[in-house]
Design an enzyme around this catalytic site. Structure first.
Site, PDB file in Angstrom:
ATOM      1  CB  SER A 136      -0.958   0.018   1.392  1.00 41.86           C
ATOM      2  OG  SER A 136      -1.799   1.100   1.317  1.00 41.86           O
ATOM      3  CE  LYS A 162      -4.746  -0.109  -0.153  1.00 44.73           C
ATOM      4  NZ  LYS A 162      -5.461  -1.023   0.832  1.00 44.73           N
ATOM      5  CE  LYS A 164      -4.063   3.406   1.780  1.00 48.62           C
ATOM      6  NZ  LYS A 164      -5.693   2.784   2.566  1.00 48.62           N
ATOM      7  CG  ASP A 190      -7.959   1.958   0.324  1.00 42.71           C
ATOM      8  OD1 ASP A 190      -7.354   1.532   1.207  1.00 42.71           O
ATOM      9  OD2 ASP A 190      -9.244   2.655   0.232  1.00 42.71           O
ATOM     10  CD  GLU A 215      -8.948  -1.224   0.052  1.00 39.72           C
ATOM     11  OE1 GLU A 215      -8.731  -1.166   1.109  1.00 39.72           O
ATOM     12  OE2 GLU A 215      -7.975  -1.266  -0.972  1.00 39.72           O
ATOM     13  CG  ASP A 240     -11.066  -1.461   4.111  1.00 38.40           C
ATOM     14  OD1 ASP A 240      -9.693  -1.011   4.067  1.00 38.40           O
ATOM     15  OD2 ASP A 240     -11.504  -2.043   5.167  1.00 38.40           O
ATOM     16  CE  LYS A 264      -8.014  -3.043   5.926  1.00 34.76           C
ATOM     17  NZ  LYS A 264      -8.135  -1.419   6.070  1.00 34.76           N
ATOM     18  N   GLY A 292      -4.659  -4.704   5.746  1.00 40.00           N
ATOM     19  CA  GLY A 292      -3.778  -4.614   6.635  1.00 40.00           C
ATOM     20  C   GLY A 292      -4.011  -3.317   7.478  1.00 40.00           C
TER      21      GLY A 292
HETATM   22  C1  NPQ Z   1      -6.695   0.548   4.279  1.00 42.17           C
HETATM   23  N1  NPQ Z   1      -4.596   0.140   5.499  1.00 42.17           N
HETATM   24  O1  NPQ Z   1      -6.705  -0.507   3.411  1.00 42.17           O
HETATM   25  C2  NPQ Z   1      -5.807   0.752   5.652  1.00 42.17           C
HETATM   26  C3  NPQ Z   1      -5.491   1.921   5.858  1.00 42.17           C
HETATM   27  C4  NPQ Z   1      -4.981   2.469   7.112  1.00 42.17           C
HETATM   28  C5  NPQ Z   1      -2.483  -0.925   4.530  1.00 42.17           C
HETATM   29  O2  NPQ Z   1      -3.560   0.865   3.594  1.00 42.17           O
HETATM   30  C6  NPQ Z   1      -2.178   4.222  10.915  1.00 42.17           C
HETATM   31  C7  NPQ Z   1      -2.240   5.365   9.898  1.00 42.17           C
HETATM   32  C8  NPQ Z   1      -2.813   3.200  10.573  1.00 42.17           C
HETATM   33  C9  NPQ Z   1      -2.995   4.901   8.753  1.00 42.17           C
HETATM   34  C10 NPQ Z   1      -4.156   1.601   9.194  1.00 42.17           C
HETATM   35  C11 NPQ Z   1      -3.595   0.166   4.354  1.00 42.17           C
HETATM   36  C12 NPQ Z   1      -3.415   2.946   9.609  1.00 42.17           C
HETATM   37  C13 NPQ Z   1      -3.535   3.840   8.697  1.00 42.17           C
HETATM   38  C14 NPQ Z   1      -4.823   1.422   8.055  1.00 42.17           C
HETATM   39  C15 NPQ Z   1      -4.281   3.252   7.240  1.00 42.17           C
HETATM   40  O3  NPQ Z   1      -7.536   1.290   4.101  1.00 42.17           O
HETATM   41 MG    MG Z   2      -8.641   0.344   2.601  1.00 42.58          MG
END
Ligand code: NPQ
Ligand code: MG
Length: 369
Positions: A136, A162, A164, A190, A215, A240, A264, A292
């Site tokens: 990510s 992936k 953001k 995402d 996502e 998600d 998750k 994650g």
């Molecule tokens: C998701 N995880 O899929 C989450 C977003 C996420 C790996 O993108 C601290 C700061 C903890 C930002 C946990 C990934 C977090 C965070 C998850 C973002 O949406």
């Molecule tokens: Mg997500």
């Protein structure tokens, strides 16, 4: 088993680089671990809640409070009749708080399986010994910075990227990655709920890029909006934040609001509910993958076991420890040819390293029966 006590440990773990999403930017990852002490041994788990209620309504001190005031008294009350499978029915009266429930159900499951000599992977019916790993990639300050990070992750061997996205960091960012690295790399985006029903035409422009999925584009409660978007764009819609239970997943599938599911365990209340969501998705030929929450090795180990289940047909955000941390708090998970090995030892299969815990722990609270 009988639960004797639970230690709640708060840790501040520096990230190698800031991780920016549409809802936050962090360079210090604050984590809560649950350490269950039972009459058959100890178990460990990582609470998925963030410091602040930004990804979901749960947050650290809230999760610790609901554990201390409601969850643990109920589980202590079961005496020697406690099992990991008894947690969800015992706490059924309690609305929400799935990340807090996940933390204790998983720590108890770890203790139970360590005692029976069973790995998480065999308990879940997982079939793979290693899983393909995606990564990510956060929102950056510039396109060249983004391309630098993507180039590095591809050179490390990650099999899926992936990105953001958020309004103002979407079309151009995806186009730059496709232009620079080509059309063969598996690529997905995402949004973490950053768009609304007014952004459909903008999101439709992303159909140009042959993405695996988009996502959580809309608010977590806007299931009908995701249905309308799924009918409006070509790119498969993945949910998600919106999916918090197997019943909810079944409804979203029936409504046509979801075409791929990010599972998750912390978001849905644990590995038992995650398995139910997996089974519902497989029954409807809906691909799933393991998401994650920037877990340390304690959370990552159990996620790898889940990601090895047959219905997890897309690479997960089960990245190597080095994606986030200079030093993991367990033996690190390493990327080998784009894959990460699934732990085989009993329970979650890894142990916290005491001297490293001491380095990052900011508080330890022991709650006795
Ligand atoms: C998701 N995880 O899929 C989450 C977003 C996420 C790996 O993108 C601290 C700061 C903890 C930002 C946990 C990934 C977090 C965070 C998850 C973002 O949406
Ligand atoms: Mg997500």
């Amino acid at each position: 088993m009988k639960l004797e006590a639970v230690e709640l440990i708060r840790l501040n773990v520096p990230l190698k680089s800031a991780f920016r999403t549409s809802f936050s930017s962090v360079n210090l990852h604050q984590v809560v671990w649950a350490h269950a002490i039972t009459d058959v041994g100890e178990g460990w788990a990582e609470c998925g809640a963030n410091e602040r209620p930004d990804y979901s309504s749960e947050y650290h001190t809230g999760a610790m409070a609901v554990l201390r005031e409601f969850i643990l008294p109920d589980l202590f009350g079961l005496g020697a009749d406690l099992t990991a499978e008894a947690v969800a029915p015992t706490l059924h009266w309690m609305k929400g708080h799935r990340m807090a429930k996940h933390a204790i159900e998983t720590a108890l499951l770890d203790a139970q399986l360590r005692h029976s000599g069973t790995s998480f992977a065999s308990y879940l019916g997982s079939t793979k010994t290693e899983v393909p790993s995606g990564v990510s990639v956060g929102i950056m300050d510039s396109i060249p910075e983004l391309l630098g990070f993507v180039a590095d992750y591809l050179s490390q061997g990650y099999v899926r990227i992936k990105l953001k996205i958020e309004p103002g960091w979407d079309y151009e960012a995806v186009k730059a990655v496709r232009d620079e690295f080509g059309w063969d790399i598996p690529l997905q985006v995402d949004a973490n709920t950053a768009y609304t029903r007014h952004d459909f035409d903008l999101l439709k422009r992303l159909d140009e890029f042959n993405l695996l999925l988009i996502e959580q584009p809309l608010n977590e409660e806007d299931i009908l909006g995701h249905k309308k978007l799924a009918d409006y764009i070509e790119t498969p819609v993945c949910l998600d934040e919106s999916i918090v239970s197997a019943d909810g997943a079944a409804d979203a599938i029936e409504l046509g609001a979801v075409e791929i599911i990010n599972i998750k365990p912390s978001r849905v209340g644990g590995y038992l509910e995650s398995k139910k969501i997996h089974d519902v998705a497989v029954a409807h030929s809906i691909p799933v993958w393991c998401g994650g929450m920037l877990e340390t090795g304690i959370g990552r180990a159990a996620n790898l076991a889940l990601a090895a289940m047959p219905g997890f047909t897309l690479p997960g955000d089960t990245s190597a420890s080095s994606r986030y941390f200079e030093t993991d708090l367990t033996t690190p998970f390493v990327l080998e040819n784009g894959h990460i090995k699934v732990p085989t030892a009993p329970g979650i299969g890894v142990d916290p390293i005491p001297e490293i815990i001491d380095r990052f722990a900011v508080s330890r609270e022991l709650i006795k029966r």
